[in-house]
Design a protein around this motif. Structure first.
Motif, PDB file in Angstrom:
ATOM      1  N   LYS A  46       1.247  18.478 -37.841  1.00  0.00           N
ATOM      2  CA  LYS A  46       0.799  18.716 -36.390  1.00  0.00           C
ATOM      3  C   LYS A  46       1.919  19.694 -35.808  1.00  0.00           C
ATOM      4  O   LYS A  46       3.215  19.459 -36.174  1.00  0.00           O
ATOM      5  N   VAL A  47       1.657  20.557 -34.989  1.00  0.00           N
ATOM      6  CA  VAL A  47       2.419  21.367 -34.503  1.00  0.00           C
ATOM      7  C   VAL A  47       2.410  21.613 -32.884  1.00  0.00           C
ATOM      8  O   VAL A  47       1.348  21.800 -32.377  1.00  0.00           O
ATOM      9  N   GLN A  48       3.493  21.339 -32.222  1.00  0.00           N
ATOM     10  CA  GLN A  48       3.629  21.383 -30.757  1.00  0.00           C
ATOM     11  C   GLN A  48       4.460  22.639 -30.327  1.00  0.00           C
ATOM     12  O   GLN A  48       5.737  22.519 -30.283  1.00  0.00           O
ATOM     13  N   PRO A  49       3.797  23.919 -30.000  1.00  0.00           N
ATOM     14  CA  PRO A  49       4.491  24.886 -29.738  1.00  0.00           C
ATOM     15  C   PRO A  49       5.444  24.872 -28.694  1.00  0.00           C
ATOM     16  O   PRO A  49       4.803  24.094 -27.670  1.00  0.00           O
ATOM     17  N   ASN A  50       6.572  25.277 -28.577  1.00  0.00           N
ATOM     18  CA  ASN A  50       7.563  25.343 -27.592  1.00  0.00           C
ATOM     19  C   ASN A  50       7.665  24.201 -26.596  1.00  0.00           C
ATOM     20  O   ASN A  50       7.217  23.756 -25.285  1.00  0.00           O
ATOM     21  N   SER A  51       7.789  22.992 -27.135  1.00  0.00           N
ATOM     22  CA  SER A  51       8.107  21.631 -26.732  1.00  0.00           C
ATOM     23  C   SER A  51       9.394  21.035 -26.834  1.00  0.00           C
ATOM     24  O   SER A  51      10.344  21.861 -27.114  1.00  0.00           O
ATOM     25  N   VAL A  52       9.282  20.080 -27.009  1.00  0.00           N
ATOM     26  CA  VAL A  52      10.831  19.072 -26.963  1.00  0.00           C
ATOM     27  C   VAL A  52      10.724  17.984 -27.915  1.00  0.00           C
ATOM     28  O   VAL A  52       9.619  17.430 -28.561  1.00  0.00           O
ATOM     29  N   LEU A  53      11.462  17.609 -28.571  1.00  0.00           N
ATOM     30  CA  LEU A  53      11.755  16.567 -29.641  1.00  0.00           C
ATOM     31  C   LEU A  53      11.315  15.320 -29.384  1.00  0.00           C
ATOM     32  O   LEU A  53      10.600  14.556 -30.098  1.00  0.00           O
ATOM     33  N   ALA A  54      11.119  14.809 -28.121  1.00  0.00           N
ATOM     34  CA  ALA A  54      10.702  13.629 -27.846  1.00  0.00           C
ATOM     35  C   ALA A  54       9.141  13.519 -28.000  1.00  0.00           C
ATOM     36  O   ALA A  54       8.582  12.579 -28.007  1.00  0.00           O
ATOM     37  N   PHE A  55       8.387  14.860 -27.974  1.00  0.00           N
ATOM     38  CA  PHE A  55       6.975  14.911 -28.034  1.00  0.00           C
ATOM     39  C   PHE A  55       6.374  14.073 -29.364  1.00  0.00           C
ATOM     40  O   PHE A  55       5.614  13.031 -29.150  1.00  0.00           O
ATOM     41  N   PHE A  56       6.857  14.417 -30.626  1.00  0.00           N
ATOM     42  CA  PHE A  56       6.357  13.696 -31.697  1.00  0.00           C
ATOM     43  C   PHE A  56       7.172  12.517 -32.040  1.00  0.00           C
ATOM     44  O   PHE A  56       6.503  11.565 -32.870  1.00  0.00           O
ATOM     45  N   GLN A  57       8.346  12.219 -31.480  1.00  0.00           N
ATOM     46  CA  GLN A  57       9.180  11.087 -31.643  1.00  0.00           C
ATOM     47  C   GLN A  57       8.156   9.741 -31.220  1.00  0.00           C
ATOM     48  O   GLN A  57       8.075   8.929 -31.662  1.00  0.00           O
ATOM     49  N   HIS A  58       7.653  10.137 -30.082  1.00  0.00           N
ATOM     50  CA  HIS A  58       6.869   9.034 -29.055  1.00  0.00           C
ATOM     51  C   HIS A  58       5.605   8.778 -30.124  1.00  0.00           C
ATOM     52  O   HIS A  58       5.474   7.541 -30.146  1.00  0.00           O
ATOM     53  N   GLU A  59       4.984   9.843 -30.711  1.00  0.00           N
ATOM     54  CA  GLU A  59       3.907   9.517 -31.482  1.00  0.00           C
ATOM     55  C   GLU A  59       4.307   8.572 -32.958  1.00  0.00           C
ATOM     56  O   GLU A  59       3.778   7.757 -33.214  1.00  0.00           O
ATOM     57  N   ALA A  60       5.443   9.167 -33.559  1.00  0.00           N
ATOM     58  CA  ALA A  60       5.852   8.495 -34.856  1.00  0.00           C
ATOM     59  C   ALA A  60       6.379   7.069 -34.281  1.00  0.00           C
ATOM     60  O   ALA A  60       6.024   6.097 -35.138  1.00  0.00           O
ATOM     61  N   ASP A  61       6.713   6.802 -33.380  1.00  0.00           N
ATOM     62  CA  ASP A  61       7.306   5.266 -32.912  1.00  0.00           C
ATOM     63  C   ASP A  61       6.048   4.633 -32.571  1.00  0.00           C
ATOM     64  O   ASP A  61       5.974   3.363 -33.155  1.00  0.00           O
ATOM     65  N   GLY A  62       4.598   5.250 -32.208  1.00  0.00           N
ATOM     66  CA  GLY A  62       3.877   4.464 -31.777  1.00  0.00           C
ATOM     67  C   GLY A  62       2.992   4.234 -33.222  1.00  0.00           C
ATOM     68  O   GLY A  62       2.486   3.126 -33.272  1.00  0.00           O
ATOM     69  N   LEU A  63       2.989   5.014 -33.971  1.00  0.00           N
ATOM     70  CA  LEU A  63       2.416   4.758 -35.331  1.00  0.00           C
ATOM     71  C   LEU A  63       3.047   3.682 -36.091  1.00  0.00           C
ATOM     72  O   LEU A  63       2.496   2.874 -36.553  1.00  0.00           O
ATOM     73  N   LYS A  64       4.411   3.619 -35.914  1.00  0.00           N
ATOM     74  CA  LYS A  64       5.129   2.615 -36.723  1.00  0.00           C
ATOM     75  C   LYS A  64       4.916   1.017 -35.868  1.00  0.00           C
ATOM     76  O   LYS A  64       4.727   0.374 -36.793  1.00  0.00           O
ATOM     77  N   LEU A  65       4.696   1.153 -34.601  1.00  0.00           N
ATOM     78  CA  LEU A  65       4.282  -0.152 -34.001  1.00  0.00           C
ATOM     79  C   LEU A  65       2.891  -0.524 -34.383  1.00  0.00           C
ATOM     80  O   LEU A  65       2.744  -1.760 -34.831  1.00  0.00           O
ATOM     81  N   LEU A  66       1.980   0.564 -34.256  1.00  0.00           N
ATOM     82  CA  LEU A  66       0.575   0.033 -34.681  1.00  0.00           C
ATOM     83  C   LEU A  66       0.299  -0.385 -36.218  1.00  0.00           C
ATOM     84  O   LEU A  66      -0.579  -1.209 -36.427  1.00  0.00           O
ATOM     85  N   GLY A  67       1.257   0.166 -36.962  1.00  0.00           N
ATOM     86  CA  GLY A  67       1.161  -0.048 -38.242  1.00  0.00           C
ATOM     87  C   GLY A  67       1.315  -1.414 -38.754  1.00  0.00           C
ATOM     88  O   GLY A  67       1.376  -1.951 -39.964  1.00  0.00           O
ATOM     89  N   GLN A  68       2.173  -2.219 -37.949  1.00  0.00           N
ATOM     90  CA  GLN A  68       2.409  -3.562 -38.037  1.00  0.00           C
ATOM     91  C   GLN A  68       0.964  -4.535 -38.251  1.00  0.00           C
ATOM     92  O   GLN A  68       1.105  -5.413 -38.679  1.00  0.00           O
ATOM     93  N   ALA A  69      -0.033  -3.784 -37.676  1.00  0.00           N
ATOM     94  CA  ALA A  69      -1.280  -4.641 -37.345  1.00  0.00           C
ATOM     95  C   ALA A  69      -2.555  -3.977 -37.801  1.00  0.00           C
ATOM     96  O   ALA A  69      -3.610  -4.710 -38.048  1.00  0.00           O
ATOM     97  N   ALA A  70      -2.311  -2.686 -38.171  1.00  0.00           N
ATOM     98  CA  ALA A  70      -3.626  -2.065 -38.481  1.00  0.00           C
ATOM     99  C   ALA A  70      -2.991  -0.652 -39.243  1.00  0.00           C
ATOM    100  O   ALA A  70      -2.070  -0.375 -39.302  1.00  0.00           O
ATOM    101  N   ARG A  71      -4.209   0.026 -39.998  1.00  0.00           N
ATOM    102  CA  ARG A  71      -3.798   1.118 -40.757  1.00  0.00           C
ATOM    103  C   ARG A  71      -3.590   2.473 -39.939  1.00  0.00           C
ATOM    104  O   ARG A  71      -4.395   2.685 -38.997  1.00  0.00           O
ATOM    105  N   VAL A  72      -2.502   2.992 -40.155  1.00  0.00           N
ATOM    106  CA  VAL A  72      -2.279   4.537 -39.490  1.00  0.00           C
ATOM    107  C   VAL A  72      -1.925   5.306 -40.452  1.00  0.00           C
ATOM    108  O   VAL A  72      -1.498   4.973 -41.573  1.00  0.00           O
TER     109      VAL A  72
END
Length: 288
Positions: A46-72
């Motif tokens: 996934k690519v987010q043109p002209n964005s900031v580091l926080a954009f995909f860090q938030h998604e990565a953090d979220g996938l890690k949290l959801l992965g405690q209980a479900a497949r991601v």
């Protein structure tokens, strides 16, 4: 206009040189690509043109949290090339059809994960998306949802000339406050944007896969409310959810406020018929 190049891909840590890539369509925010390397390994980029580091860090953090209980999808790496941010995920052989009963059960398992401090919110705001999310911790779900979700959207719609609904809005907020006084609201991990485009199924096992989270800790009914706006969830989903986490009495009326929220988001992002849709939902709420 962003175009993925071989030079860009050299910055992405695949196991071998990427020999084939093509764009995958479906999202309205990111560019997405299927990659194949020289060893036959496959990836999803996934690519987010002209964005900031926080954009995909938030998604990565979220996938890690959801992965405690479900497949991601497994997060392999994230980074940037200049101002263009990227997120590399495992490639999944997925389909849109599978076991919705299990999907409901897995969402209930996610909701069983509670806030580490017993409050509603998250440890950081997310301001890199099209709609800023203010996640300051609150002891009250009513305070969090009204002040940090609905009121924020109301201000956006005012500034965009899409709002003339203060009278109905004030009545609706009073109703919501009254409903919350009688509701056992506990801060649970939320997907945060759980519409039908944000889940898939493993093509072989039918196992649900959760994608594109916007996590924080809130009332579990928020996620359920979002599922009812645009469809894509069948009765098996709701039966599966309630086999693990039964709905509390009066849920149907409370869900209307989360439907209102999602329609306001879409009025902000896309205007058009969504403006009349959120106004209709406001009117429906105060007529109940």
């Amino acid at each position: 206009m962003f175009n993925l190049t071989k030079a860009f891909l050299k910055e992405v840590p695949t196991n071998a040189e990427v020999t084939d890539f093509h764009e995958v369509h479906g999202g309205d925010i990111n560019k997405a690509y299927s990659l194949t390397d020289a060893q036959g390994g496959r990836y999803f980029l996934k690519v987010q043109p002209n964005s900031v580091l926080a954009f995909f860090q938030h998604e990565a953090d979220g996938l890690k949290l959801l992965g405690q209980a479900a497949r991601v999808p497994k997060v392999i790496a994230l980074g940037h090339v200049g101002q263009d941010q990227w997120l590399l995920l495992e490639y999944l052989n997925a389909t849109n059809y599978g076991n919705q009963y299990s999907l409901g059960q897995d969402l209930a398992k996610i909701h069983s994960i509670t806030s580490p401090n017993g409050q509603f919110g998250f440890d950081k705001d997310f301001k890199a998306g099209k709609t800023s999310k203010i996640n300051t911790w609150q002891s009250s779900w009513y305070e969090f949802f009204v002040k940090q979700r609905l009121n924020v959207l109301r201000e956006l719609l005012i500034n965009e000339g899409k709002w003339n609904d203060d009278q109905n809005y004030k009545k609706a907020i009073e109703i919501f406050q009254s409903l919350m006084e009688k509701h056992d609201s506990r801060p649970s991990l939320l997907h945060g944007d759980f519409w039908s485009g944000n889940f898939m199924f493993d093509a072989d096992s039918g196992q649900p896969i959760f994608i594109d989270p916007d996590v924080y800790y809130g009332d579990p009914e928020f996620d359920i409310g979002i599922t009812t706006v645009f469809g894509g969830f069948n009765q098996d989903f709701y039966v599966g959810y309630q086999s693990t986490k039964p709905f509390q009495s009066g849920a149907e009326r409370r869900l209307m406020f989360y439907q209102l929220y999602y329609l306001m988001v879409h009025a902000h992002l896309f205007a058009g018929s969504y403006i009349q849709a959120y106004r209709g939902k406001l009117a429906q709420i105060i007529q109940q």
